[in-house]
Design a protein around this motif. Structure first.
Motif, PDB file in Angstrom:
ATOM      1  N   VAL A   1       0.548  -1.231  -0.427  1.00  0.00           N
ATOM      2  CA  VAL A   1       0.075  -0.004  -0.264  1.00  0.00           C
ATOM      3  C   VAL A   1       0.902   1.507   0.057  1.00  0.00           C
ATOM      4  O   VAL A   1       1.500   1.602   0.765  1.00  0.00           O
ATOM      5  N   GLY A   2       0.868   2.882  -0.929  1.00  0.00           N
ATOM      6  CA  GLY A   2       1.399   3.540  -0.919  1.00  0.00           C
ATOM      7  C   GLY A   2       0.375   4.758  -0.500  1.00  0.00           C
ATOM      8  O   GLY A   2      -0.407   4.495  -0.913  1.00  0.00           O
ATOM      9  N   ILE A   3       0.609   5.315   0.261  1.00  0.00           N
ATOM     10  CA  ILE A   3       0.230   6.356   1.007  1.00  0.00           C
ATOM     11  C   ILE A   3       0.323   7.450   0.736  1.00  0.00           C
ATOM     12  O   ILE A   3       1.524   8.247   1.300  1.00  0.00           O
ATOM     13  N   ASP A   4      -0.748   8.401   0.742  1.00  0.00           N
ATOM     14  CA  ASP A   4      -0.477  10.023   0.122  1.00  0.00           C
ATOM     15  C   ASP A   4      -1.056  10.957   1.650  1.00  0.00           C
ATOM     16  O   ASP A   4      -2.426  10.876   1.711  1.00  0.00           O
TER      17      ASP A   4
ATOM     18  N   VAL B   1       3.688  -0.778   3.520  1.00  0.00           N
ATOM     19  CA  VAL B   1       3.547   0.817   3.141  1.00  0.00           C
ATOM     20  C   VAL B   1       4.276   1.140   3.383  1.00  0.00           C
ATOM     21  O   VAL B   1       5.478   1.696   3.731  1.00  0.00           O
ATOM     22  N   VAL B   2       4.192   2.121   2.267  1.00  0.00           N
ATOM     23  CA  VAL B   2       5.107   3.568   1.501  1.00  0.00           C
ATOM     24  C   VAL B   2       4.181   4.877   2.381  1.00  0.00           C
ATOM     25  O   VAL B   2       3.219   5.032   1.502  1.00  0.00           O
ATOM     26  N   VAL B   3       4.494   5.310   2.784  1.00  0.00           N
ATOM     27  CA  VAL B   3       3.956   6.753   3.268  1.00  0.00           C
ATOM     28  C   VAL B   3       4.468   8.545   2.918  1.00  0.00           C
ATOM     29  O   VAL B   3       6.311   8.140   3.119  1.00  0.00           O
TER      30      VAL B   3
ATOM     31  N   ALA C   1       1.520   4.894  11.462  1.00  0.00           N
ATOM     32  CA  ALA C   1       1.872   3.731  10.506  1.00  0.00           C
ATOM     33  C   ALA C   1       1.583   2.173  11.341  1.00  0.00           C
ATOM     34  O   ALA C   1       1.284   1.132  10.782  1.00  0.00           O
ATOM     35  N   MET C   2       2.715   2.051  11.793  1.00  0.00           N
ATOM     36  CA  MET C   2       3.214   0.848  12.531  1.00  0.00           C
ATOM     37  C   MET C   2       1.806   0.447  13.526  1.00  0.00           C
ATOM     38  O   MET C   2       0.933  -0.794  13.569  1.00  0.00           O
TER      39      MET C   2
ATOM     40  N   ALA D   1       6.883   0.162   6.662  1.00  0.00           N
ATOM     41  CA  ALA D   1       6.863   1.125   6.676  1.00  0.00           C
ATOM     42  C   ALA D   1       7.770   1.107   6.237  1.00  0.00           C
ATOM     43  O   ALA D   1       8.627   1.215   6.647  1.00  0.00           O
ATOM     44  N   TYR D   2       8.243   2.019   4.860  1.00  0.00           N
ATOM     45  CA  TYR D   2       9.395   2.970   4.313  1.00  0.00           C
ATOM     46  C   TYR D   2       8.338   4.500   4.261  1.00  0.00           C
ATOM     47  O   TYR D   2       7.112   4.778   4.374  1.00  0.00           O
TER      48      TYR D   2
END
Length: 359
Positions: free
Chosen positions: A22-25, A116-118, A136-137, A144-145
């Motif tokens: 999942v990529g999150i903006d 996840v990439v935030v 995120a965690m 998480a990145y």
């Protein structure tokens, strides 16, 4: 092989088979979620409605935003992020958890433990980075990145940031404007100013108050900005009606204002953004400036859609300026592409001191 075996975690490997990357903006105004190989799945306002006494979340996203200004005394609708950073940690955690679970419900995946990439603003402090990581965690991420928003936006807009030639992006969100120049997979010049779409809305509210003694809400100001807001004279100027409360007699009042007046109201924020772009160019090495004169400057983010902003910047810096396709989703799409091509973009994460894996 020995290194692989030492780092191998059977449970994480098993969860990875059933979870989605999942990529999150994580934006001040909107949160967008992209899923590997599936694109944008969620695009909702960054609002949460909570009970005042217990801080229990009652609604998230679009449902919570509809409650703004309409809640009873024991409920309040808030935005847990301000100026691109977390101001309400527990509520942000609940919002992230809601969106991550919603993705897995839509895709029918049984174990919501994604990688996840935030996207984060380039100007955040280490404490603010830690808050994003922890949120995120705590929301259920397996790994998480972090990636700077201008880097993710540039990838989402299709800029060749890995190549030797220079490229430049101006990412205008709700709380921050990110300006960055790239070459060889790294950020050469960066600027981050906490002036963006929200500041424009506040300027419109203040303008209506000062000129017409009219008190309007930020949502009304935002609608006016989207409807007729501009940064450069338009071929045909337009008008919009603002409705609110008269500050003198306390009665309801409506005022019709033109796009010329709205442009005047938004001018302070627009000027700050233009100055940030000019400052970045002023510090860019000459060889990269030559590249930018050839390829131009890319506008991304929701604020990049303001009418005439590309013309305004073009007039100020005398370079070609263009708006990315679907600019609002650039950061989320860029985060998704990092997950899709992790080997290619891992160097971008590794070489950026603010874009690193968090354990």
């Amino acid at each position: 092989m020995l290194s692989f075996l030492r780092n191998f975690r059977p449970l994480d490997w098993l969860l990875g088979l059933f979870s989605q990357d999942v990529g999150i903006d994580l934006g001040t105004a909107n949160t967008l979620v992209s899923v590997r190989d599936k694109g944008i799945i969620i695009n909702e306002p960054s609002w949460v409605a909570v009970r005042k006494r217990t801080r229990e979340p009652l609604a998230v996203g679009a449902e919570a935003r509809e409650m703004v200004g309409r809640t009873p005394a024991d409920i309040v609708a808030i935005r847990p992020l301000r100026d691109g950073v977390i101001s309400e940690f527990e509520i942000t955690e609940a919002m992230l958890n809601y969106f991550i679970n919603k993705v897995h419900e839509q895709l029918l995946t049984p174990f919501p433990r994604p990688r996840v990439v935030v996207g984060i603003p380039s100007g955040v402090t280490e404490v603010e980075e830690r808050a994003v990581r922890d949120a995120a965690m705590a929301a259920g991420a397996r790994e998480a990145y972090l990636i700077e928003e201008p880097v993710a936006a540039a990838i989402g807009a299709g800029l060749p940031i890995i190549e030797s030639r220079g490229s430049m992006i101006v990412d205008i969100g709700g709380g921050t404007t990110e300006v960055a120049v790239f070459a060889l997979g790294g950020v050469v010049i960066r600027r981050s100013v906490r002036v963006a779409g929200d500041e424009m809305d506040e300027d419109i509210v203040q303008y209506a108050r000062d000129k017409y003694n009219l008190l309007i809400g930020e949502r009304t100001a935002e609608r006016a900005k989207i409807t007729i807001g501009s940064a450069f004279p338009m071929p045909e100027e337009r008008t919009v009606t603002l409705r609110g409360r008269n500050l003198i007699n306390g009665l309801p009042q409506s005022v019709e204002i033109s796009s010329i007046e709205l442009r005047e109201a938004m001018a302070p924020a627009i000027n700050v953004i233009v100055d940030a772009v000019k400052d970045a160019i002023d510090e860019t090495p000459p060889e990269l400036v030559a590249d930018l004169m050839e390829v131009g400057i890319c506008l991304a983010g929701g604020g990049g859609q303001i009418r005439g902003l590309d013309d305004r910047i073009r007039e100020e810096v005398r370079m070609h300026v263009w708006v990315a396709d679907d600019p609002m989703t650039c950061v989320a799409r860029g985060a998704g592409r990092v997950l899709e091509n992790f080997d290619l973009y891992s160097r971008v994460l590794a070489t950026d001191d603010r874009s690193r894996r968090l354990k």
